[in-house]
Design an enzyme around this catalytic site. Structure first.
Site: not given
Length: 146
Positions: A78-80
Protein backbone atom coordinates in the site's frame (compact mmCIF):
# COMPACT_ATOMS: atom_id res chain seq x y z
CA UNK A 1 9.54 1.03 5.49
CA UNK A 2 6.14 1.92 6.82
CA UNK A 3 3.61 -0.66 7.94
CA UNK A 4 0.27 -0.78 9.67
CA UNK A 5 -0.32 -4.06 11.51
CA UNK A 6 -3.87 -4.96 12.41
CA UNK A 7 -4.75 -7.85 14.68
CA UNK A 8 -7.58 -9.65 12.93
CA UNK A 9 -9.99 -12.49 13.47
CA UNK A 10 -10.05 -12.92 9.70
CA UNK A 11 -9.00 -11.01 6.61
CA UNK A 12 -9.00 -11.45 2.87
CA UNK A 13 -7.95 -9.55 -0.24
CA UNK A 14 -9.97 -9.62 -3.43
CA UNK A 15 -8.89 -8.54 -6.91
CA UNK A 16 -11.43 -8.50 -9.75
CA UNK A 17 -13.95 -10.62 -7.81
CA UNK A 18 -11.46 -13.33 -6.85
CA UNK A 19 -9.83 -13.90 -3.48
CA UNK A 20 -6.04 -13.68 -3.80
CA UNK A 21 -5.10 -13.92 -0.12
CA UNK A 22 -6.91 -14.97 3.04
CA UNK A 23 -6.16 -15.69 6.71
CA UNK A 24 -8.05 -16.47 9.90
CA UNK A 25 -6.69 -15.19 13.21
CA UNK A 26 -3.46 -13.27 12.70
CA UNK A 27 -2.05 -10.03 11.34
CA UNK A 28 -3.11 -8.05 8.30
CA UNK A 29 -0.15 -5.83 7.47
CA UNK A 30 -0.29 -2.93 5.03
CA UNK A 31 3.25 -2.30 3.78
CA UNK A 32 4.90 0.63 2.01
CA UNK A 33 8.48 0.85 0.83
CA UNK A 34 9.88 4.36 0.78
CA UNK A 35 12.66 5.83 -1.32
CA UNK A 36 16.01 4.55 -0.11
CA UNK A 37 14.62 1.54 1.77
CA UNK A 38 16.67 -1.65 1.70
CA UNK A 39 16.32 -5.39 2.22
CA UNK A 40 17.72 -4.92 5.74
CA UNK A 41 14.67 -2.81 6.63
CA UNK A 42 12.37 -5.51 5.25
CA UNK A 43 14.18 -8.05 7.45
CA UNK A 44 13.78 -5.85 10.54
CA UNK A 45 10.11 -5.30 9.74
CA UNK A 46 9.47 -9.03 9.46
CA UNK A 47 11.30 -9.72 12.73
CA UNK A 48 9.17 -7.08 14.47
CA UNK A 49 5.91 -8.44 12.99
CA UNK A 50 6.61 -12.03 14.02
CA UNK A 51 7.52 -11.09 17.60
CA UNK A 52 5.13 -8.17 18.23
CA UNK A 53 3.28 -9.12 21.42
CA UNK A 54 -0.27 -7.99 20.66
CA UNK A 55 -2.26 -11.21 21.13
CA UNK A 56 -3.93 -12.02 24.44
CA UNK A 57 -2.46 -14.52 26.88
CA UNK A 58 -4.54 -16.63 29.31
CA UNK A 59 -4.95 -13.57 31.57
CA UNK A 60 -6.22 -11.41 28.69
CA UNK A 61 -3.06 -9.29 28.49
CA UNK A 62 -1.40 -8.52 25.16
CA UNK A 63 1.59 -10.75 25.75
CA UNK A 64 1.71 -13.25 22.86
CA UNK A 65 3.20 -12.90 19.40
CA UNK A 66 1.99 -14.03 15.99
CA UNK A 67 4.38 -16.96 16.29
CA UNK A 68 3.02 -17.84 19.74
CA UNK A 69 -0.58 -18.02 18.49
CA UNK A 70 0.44 -19.63 15.17
CA UNK A 71 -1.64 -17.03 13.33
CA UNK A 72 -1.72 -16.08 9.69
CA UNK A 73 0.22 -13.20 8.16
CA UNK A 74 -1.45 -11.32 5.30
CA UNK A 75 0.93 -8.85 3.61
CA UNK A 76 -0.63 -6.17 1.39
CA UNK A 77 1.35 -3.52 -0.49
CA UNK A 78 0.00 0.00 0.00
CA UNK A 79 2.07 2.90 -1.33
CA UNK A 80 -0.45 5.41 0.04
CA UNK A 81 1.04 4.95 3.52
CA UNK A 82 3.74 7.34 2.30
CA UNK A 83 1.19 10.12 1.77
CA UNK A 84 2.31 13.64 2.62
CA UNK A 85 -0.62 15.97 3.21
CA UNK A 86 1.35 18.90 4.61
CA UNK A 87 1.15 20.90 1.37
CA UNK A 88 -2.62 20.93 0.97
CA UNK A 89 -5.55 18.63 0.49
CA UNK A 90 -4.18 16.47 -2.32
CA UNK A 91 -1.68 13.94 -0.96
CA UNK A 92 1.79 13.71 -2.42
CA UNK A 93 3.41 10.30 -2.71
CA UNK A 94 6.94 11.39 -3.58
CA UNK A 95 8.41 9.55 -0.59
CA UNK A 96 7.05 6.20 -1.79
CA UNK A 97 9.60 4.01 -3.52
CA UNK A 98 9.51 3.91 -7.30
CA UNK A 99 7.24 1.07 -8.49
CA UNK A 100 10.12 -1.24 -9.46
CA UNK A 101 11.86 -0.74 -6.10
CA UNK A 102 8.58 -1.04 -4.20
CA UNK A 103 7.78 -4.34 -5.93
CA UNK A 104 11.29 -5.67 -5.34
CA UNK A 105 11.16 -4.90 -1.60
CA UNK A 106 7.60 -6.19 -1.22
CA UNK A 107 8.49 -9.42 -3.04
CA UNK A 108 11.57 -9.76 -0.85
CA UNK A 109 9.50 -9.27 2.32
CA UNK A 110 7.02 -11.91 1.15
CA UNK A 111 9.81 -14.36 0.28
CA UNK A 112 11.57 -14.06 3.63
CA UNK A 113 8.24 -14.22 5.46
CA UNK A 114 7.42 -17.50 3.73
CA UNK A 115 10.71 -18.99 4.89
CA UNK A 116 10.20 -17.81 8.49
CA UNK A 117 6.46 -18.34 9.07
CA UNK A 118 4.19 -21.22 8.05
CA UNK A 119 1.11 -19.24 7.01
CA UNK A 120 1.70 -16.24 4.73
CA UNK A 121 -0.83 -14.83 2.29
CA UNK A 122 -0.58 -11.72 0.12
CA UNK A 123 -2.42 -9.15 -1.85
CA UNK A 124 -1.39 -8.38 -5.43
CA UNK A 125 1.18 -5.65 -5.96
CA UNK A 126 -0.15 -2.56 -7.81
CA UNK A 127 -3.63 -4.07 -8.21
CA UNK A 128 -6.93 -2.44 -7.32
CA UNK A 129 -7.66 -4.51 -4.20
CA UNK A 130 -10.57 -4.77 -1.83
CA UNK A 131 -9.41 -5.64 1.67
CA UNK A 132 -11.96 -7.22 4.00
CA UNK A 133 -11.11 -7.64 7.67
CA UNK A 134 -12.50 -8.12 11.12
CA UNK A 135 -10.13 -6.09 13.30
CA UNK A 136 -9.86 -7.78 16.68
CA UNK A 137 -9.88 -5.33 19.58
CA UNK A 138 -9.51 -3.16 17.56
CA UNK A 139 -5.75 -3.38 17.65
CA UNK A 140 -3.91 -1.36 15.00
CA UNK A 141 -0.17 -0.68 15.34
CA UNK A 142 1.72 1.73 13.02
CA UNK A 143 5.37 0.82 12.43
CA UNK A 144 8.20 2.77 10.81
CA UNK A 145 11.40 0.82 10.27
CA UNK A 146 14.46 2.94 9.58
Amino acid sequence: MIAVAQRVREARVRVADRTVGEIGVGLLVLVCAERGDTEAQAERLLAKLLKLRIFADAAGKMNRSLQDVQGGLLLVSQFTLAADTSGGNRPSFTQAAAPDDGRRLYDYLVAIARTAHPQVATGEFAADMQVHLVNDGPVTIPLRIV
